[in-house]
Design an enzyme around this catalytic site. Structure first.
Site, PDB file in Angstrom:
ATOM      1  CD  GLU A 252      -2.837  -1.028   0.459  1.00 22.76           C
ATOM      2  OE1 GLU A 252      -3.136  -0.206  -0.222  1.00 22.76           O
ATOM      3  OE2 GLU A 252      -3.646  -2.244   0.112  1.00 22.76           O
ATOM      4  CB  CYS A 286      -1.817   7.357   1.380  1.00 19.81           C
ATOM      5  SG  CYS A 286      -2.984   6.661   2.165  1.00 19.81           S
TER       6      CYS A 286
HETATM    7  P1  NDP Z   1       8.032   4.954   4.522  1.00 19.28           P
HETATM    8  O1  NDP Z   1       8.415   4.276   3.287  1.00 19.28           O
HETATM    9  O2  NDP Z   1       9.467   5.881   4.765  1.00 19.28           O
HETATM   10  O3  NDP Z   1       8.187   4.069   5.909  1.00 19.28           O
HETATM   11  C1  NDP Z   1       7.416   2.884   5.923  1.00 19.28           C
HETATM   12  C2  NDP Z   1       7.735   2.254   6.986  1.00 19.28           C
HETATM   13  O4  NDP Z   1       8.610   1.247   6.351  1.00 19.28           O
HETATM   14  C3  NDP Z   1       8.263   2.500   8.218  1.00 19.28           C
HETATM   15  O5  NDP Z   1       7.885   1.717   9.245  1.00 19.28           O
HETATM   16  C4  NDP Z   1       9.789   2.641   8.017  1.00 19.28           C
HETATM   17  O6  NDP Z   1      10.608   2.323   9.123  1.00 19.28           O
HETATM   18  C5  NDP Z   1       9.846   1.047   7.366  1.00 19.28           C
HETATM   19  N1  NDP Z   1      10.996   1.148   6.657  1.00 19.28           N
HETATM   20  C6  NDP Z   1      12.001   2.244   5.952  1.00 19.28           C
HETATM   21  N2  NDP Z   1      12.905   1.373   5.277  1.00 19.28           N
HETATM   22  C7  NDP Z   1      12.676  -0.210   5.460  1.00 19.28           C
HETATM   23  C8  NDP Z   1      13.325  -1.080   4.837  1.00 19.28           C
HETATM   24  N3  NDP Z   1      14.491  -0.812   4.058  1.00 19.28           N
HETATM   25  N4  NDP Z   1      12.893  -2.333   4.805  1.00 19.28           N
HETATM   26  C9  NDP Z   1      11.727  -2.552   5.429  1.00 19.28           C
HETATM   27  N5  NDP Z   1      10.891  -1.484   6.091  1.00 19.28           N
HETATM   28  C10 NDP Z   1      11.463  -0.057   6.057  1.00 19.28           C
HETATM   29  O7  NDP Z   1       6.844   5.732   4.677  1.00 19.28           O
HETATM   30  P2  NDP Z   1       6.230   6.911   5.642  1.00 19.28           P
HETATM   31  O8  NDP Z   1       6.388   6.175   7.025  1.00 19.28           O
HETATM   32  O9  NDP Z   1       7.147   8.128   5.573  1.00 19.28           O
HETATM   33  O10 NDP Z   1       4.851   6.953   5.359  1.00 19.28           O
HETATM   34  C11 NDP Z   1       4.408   7.791   4.118  1.00 19.28           C
HETATM   35  C12 NDP Z   1       4.092   7.125   3.087  1.00 19.28           C
HETATM   36  O11 NDP Z   1       3.215   6.278   3.172  1.00 19.28           O
HETATM   37  C13 NDP Z   1       3.567   8.048   1.793  1.00 19.28           C
HETATM   38  O12 NDP Z   1       4.074   7.684   0.519  1.00 19.28           O
HETATM   39  C14 NDP Z   1       2.040   7.954   2.082  1.00 19.28           C
HETATM   40  O13 NDP Z   1       1.449   7.964   0.681  1.00 19.28           O
HETATM   41  C15 NDP Z   1       2.250   6.103   2.132  1.00 19.28           C
HETATM   42  N6  NDP Z   1       0.940   5.788   2.819  1.00 19.28           N
HETATM   43  C16 NDP Z   1       0.226   4.945   2.037  1.00 19.28           C
HETATM   44  C17 NDP Z   1      -1.134   4.470   2.477  1.00 19.28           C
HETATM   45  C18 NDP Z   1      -1.748   3.510   1.516  1.00 19.28           C
HETATM   46  O14 NDP Z   1      -2.605   2.865   1.972  1.00 19.28           O
HETATM   47  N7  NDP Z   1      -1.668   3.455   0.356  1.00 19.28           N
HETATM   48  C19 NDP Z   1      -1.481   4.906   3.690  1.00 19.28           C
HETATM   49  C20 NDP Z   1      -0.766   5.793   4.464  1.00 19.28           C
HETATM   50  C21 NDP Z   1       0.493   6.229   3.857  1.00 19.28           C
HETATM   51  P3  NDP Z   1      11.267   3.824   9.685  1.00 19.28           P
HETATM   52  O15 NDP Z   1      10.004   4.826   9.933  1.00 19.28           O
HETATM   53  O16 NDP Z   1      11.438   3.593  10.834  1.00 19.28           O
HETATM   54  O17 NDP Z   1      12.145   4.467   8.642  1.00 19.28           O
END
Ligand code: NDP
Length: 528
Positions: A252, A286
Site C-alpha cells: 500500500e 495517502c
Molecule cells: P516510509 O516508506 O518511509 O516508511 C514506511 C515504513 O517502512 C516505516 O515503518 C519504515 O520504518 C519502514 N522501513 C523503512 N525502510 C525500510 C526497509 N528498508 N525495509 C523495511 N522497512 C523499512 O513511509 P512513511 O512512514 O514516510 O509514510 C508515508 C508514505 O506512506 C507516503 O508515501 C504515503 O502515501 C504512504 N501511505 C500509503 C497508504 C496506503 O494505504 N496506500 C496509507 C498511508 C500512507 P522507519 O519509519 O523506522 O524508517
C-alpha cells in the site's frame, strides 16, 4: 580507545554507547520534546517475536470464527472505552489534533466490527458447483489463515492505516508482528498491549521497534506474508527483501489523487471536499487530494470558494488550529520545493506560497494553472498544498488524472455523470460527490494500482489477502464416464468428445453478433 582513559572506564562508556544506540526516542513534532523511549529490536529479537507468534498461530487458527469474533469484539470494546487515551498517544507522536486522532481510531473500530461479523461468511467453507463434467463430485472452497503476518506501517495515520492490515490479518486467523514507523512507536506498543490485555496468554499481536533495519529483519524472518504501507521507494526495497524467501507481499504505497469537478457540480460541496481532502492531517494523507481538475466554465468560481476555505484554516498548536505540525520534518523541504517549482514554471499561488512553509509547520497553499510536468503535479507532495488546473471537458480531466504513475484513490463531483467518470479513473478507489468516503466503508477493498502498489486491505478482498484458498472435491458416486483411468476405452473418448461438442461447440446467439455491435451495446449500457 583514548590514551588517557582507563580500560574499565572505556568499557563502561562503550556499554553506555551500546545502550544508547539501542534506544529509539519518539518526539512531539510541534515542540521537539521527547514523548517516548523504546528499546530497539534487532534481527534476533524480531525472529524471537515471530517464533512466539508462530507458537500462538495454531491456537488462534484453531479456535474458529466465533471465538475469534468474541476476542476481536472485546478488543474493540477496549479500544472504544480508551479512545481518548490512545488519541493522546497519537497526538503526542504525530502532532495531529486530538479530534482527528479520535476520527481515525473510530474508523478502525468500525472496521473491527465488520471483520467480526463477516469473516466466517467471506472465508468459511462453502460449496461450489462441480460442473457437468464432474457432476458426480461435490466441490467446496474455504480460505485458511497463512500463519504469521508481518505488518510494516507508516506514521501519518498510525492507528487506522496499519489496522487495515493488522485487524484483517487477525480476523482471517493469523497472528501478527507489527513494526510501526520510527516516528510512532508508542502507538504500536499501545495497540499490542491492549490486545494482550484481552488475551494475556497468547501472542496475537506483538510490536517490534526500530528503524529500517528492524523492518528488513521482519521481511527476512519466518513470516508467511508481509503487509507494507509506506512510500513507493521503501515498498520496492521491502518487496526485494521479501523476494529472498519468496514471502508474498501487499504493498500500500503513495498516491497523487485527483478530484474532478464537472460544470454541473455542486461547487460548494466540491470546494469543501477539496479543502478537507487537501489540508486535513496537514496534507499527510495517502488518499489526500493533491490535484484538482475543474471544468473551465466553473473554474474561477470554484477557485474562489476553495481559497476562502483554505484561508479559514491554519496549522499551529493554538486552540483554533485545525492542522498540526508536519510529523516528519524532512517533508517540509519536499513541500517547499514543490511550491517553488510550480511557481518557477509559471503556476500561481492564490493562497499562501513558499513562505507558508517554516521549520515545523506548513500552512495551506492553493496553486493554480500549474504545468502538468511540475513536481507538484507529478510527485507526491504529502503536505497541505493543492494544484487546481482548468480543463475544457471531462475527457481531458480523466486523461490528466490518469496520466501519473500513481493510482490510489480520487473523487468526482458531477451532477449527472459522476459514476461514469469515476469508472474511467485508473485508481483503486473513487468517491462520487464526496471525498475519501471509500476508506470508511468496511466492506469495500482498499488499495491501488501502478506505483500505489497492489493487493487489498479492507472488505472481503482484505480478509482473503491474508489467507490461501483451499479447494476440496469429494467423489459422491461412481462416474458415468471415468476419465482418470488407464483403462479408458476409445468408445469413452468418443463419448467425451461428443459431450464437449454438445456443451461448448456451438456459438451462442450473443456470440454470433459482430464484435463491433457488442462493444457499442456495452458502451451504451455504461452511459445509461
Ligand atoms: P516510509 O516508506 O518511509 O516508511 C514506511 C515504513 O517502512 C516505516 O515503518 C519504515 O520504518 C519502514 N522501513 C523503512 N525502510 C525500510 C526497509 N528498508 N525495509 C523495511 N522497512 C523499512 O513511509 P512513511 O512512514 O514516510 O509514510 C508515508 C508514505 O506512506 C507516503 O508515501 C504515503 O502515501 C504512504 N501511505 C500509503 C497508504 C496506503 O494505504 N496506500 C496509507 C498511508 C500512507 P522507519 O519509519 O523506522 O524508517
Amino acid at each position: 580507545m583514548s590514551d588517557t582513559m582507563p580500560q574499565d572506564q572505556q568499557d563502561q562508556q562503550d556499554q553506555q554507547h551500546q545502550q544508547d544506540r539501542q534506544k529509539l526516542e519518539s518526539f512531539d513534532p510541534a515542540t521537539g520534546d521527547v514523548v517516548g523511549v523504546h528499546a530497539v529490536d534487532d534481527a534476533a529479537s524480531v525472529e524471537a517475536a515471530v517464533a512466539r507468534a508462530r507458537a500462538s498461530a495454531a491456537w488462534w487458527a484453531g479456535i474458529g470464527f466465533d471465538a475469534r469474533a468474541e476476542v476481536l469484539g472485546q478488543w474493540r470494546a477496549v479500544l472504544t472505552r480508551r479512545m481518548a487515551q490512545l488519541a493522546d498517544v497519537v497526538h503526542a507522536e504525530t502532532g495531529k489534533p486530538h479530534a482527528d486522532a479520535q476520527l481515525e481510531i473510530g474508523l478502525a473500530i468500525d472496521h473491527l466490527a465488520w471483520i467480526g461479523a463477516k469473516a466466517e461468511k467471506v472465508l468459511g467453507r462453502h460449496r461450489v458447483s462441480p460442473g457437468l463434467l464432474l457432476a458426480n463430485h461435490s466441490a467446496s472452497v474455504e480460505y485458511l489463515p497463512l500463519g504469521v503476518v508481518g505488518v510494516i506501517g507508516p506514521w501519518n495515520y498510525p492507528v487506522f492505516t496499519p489496522m487495515g492490515s493488522i485487524a484483517y490479518a487477525l480476523g482471517a486467523g493469523n497472528t501478527v508482528v507489527f513494526k510501526p514507523s520510527e516516528l510512532t512507536p508508542g502507538v504500536g506498543v499501545w495497540l499490542a498491549d491492549s490486545l494482550r490485555e484481552v488475551v494475556p496468554g497468547q501472542h496475537l499481536l506483538q510490536t517490534v521497534i526500530g528503524w529500517g533495519e528492524t523492518g528488513t529483519a521482519l521481511c527476512r524472518a519466518d513470516i508467511d506474508k508481509l503487509a507494507f504501507t509506506g512510500s513507493t521507494a521503501t515498498g520496492k526495497k521491502v518487496m526485494a527483501t521479501c523476494a529472498e524467501n519468496l514471502t508474498p507481499v501487499v504493498i500500500e504505497a503513495g498516491g497523487k489523487d485527483a478530484l474532478i469537478v464537472d460544470e454541473d457540480a455542486d461547487l460548494d460541496a466540491a470546494a469543501e471536499a477539496a479543502a478537507w481532502g487537501a489540508f486535513s492531517n496537514a496534507g499527510q494523507t495517502c488518499i489526500g487530494v493533491e490535484r484538482v481538475y475543474v471544468h473551465e466554465k466553473v473554474a474561477d468560481d470554484f477557485i474562489g470558494r476553495l481559497s476562502e476555505r483554505a484561508r479559514a484554516v491554519h496549522a499551529g498548536v493554538d486552540a483554533e488550529a485545525k492542522l498540526g505540525p508536519m510529523t516528519m520534518s524532512s517533508q517540509l523541504e519536499v513541500v517547499r520545493s514543490h511550491v517553488d517549482d510550480a511557481i518557477a514554471r509559471g503556476g500561481r499561488a492564490v493562497v499562501g506560497g513558499p513562505e507558508s512553509v517554516d521549520d515545523r509547520f506548513a500552512q495551506p497553499v492553493v496553486l493554480v494553472d500549474v504545468p502538468e510536468d511540475s513536481l507538484a503535479v507529478t510527485e507526491e507532495t504529502f503536505g497541505p498544498t493543492v494544484v487546481v488546473n482548468r480543463v475544457g471537458c471531462m475527457d481531458e480531466a480523466v486523461e490528466k488524472a490518469n496520466a501519473g504513475k500513481y493510482g490510489l484513490g480520487g473523487a468526482v463531483f458531477s451532477g449527472r455523470r459522476g459514476a461514469e467518470i469515476a469508472r474511467q479513473l485508473r485508481s483503486g478507489m473513487t468517491s462520487v460527490n464526496a471525498v475519501i468516503a471509500f476508506a470508511a466503508v468496511p466492506s469495500l477493498p482498499f488499495g491501488g494500482v501502478g506505483d500505489s502498489g497492489f493487493g487489498r486491505i479492507h472488505g472481503a478482498d482484505g480478509l482473503k489477502e491474508f489467507t490461501y484458498a483451499k479447494a476440496v472435491t469429494r467423489q459422491r458416486m461412481k462416474p458415468v464416464l471415468n476419465l482418470t483411468t488407464f483403462e479408458r476405452t476409445e468408445e469413452q473418448d468418443t463419448l467425451f468428445a461428443t459431450m464437449l461438442t454438445a456443451l461448448h461447440g456451438r456459438a451462442s446467439q450473443i456470440g454470433k453478433r459482430p464484435l463491433r455491435e457488442r462493444v457499442a451495446a456495452v458502451r451504451e449500457k455504461r452511459r445509461g
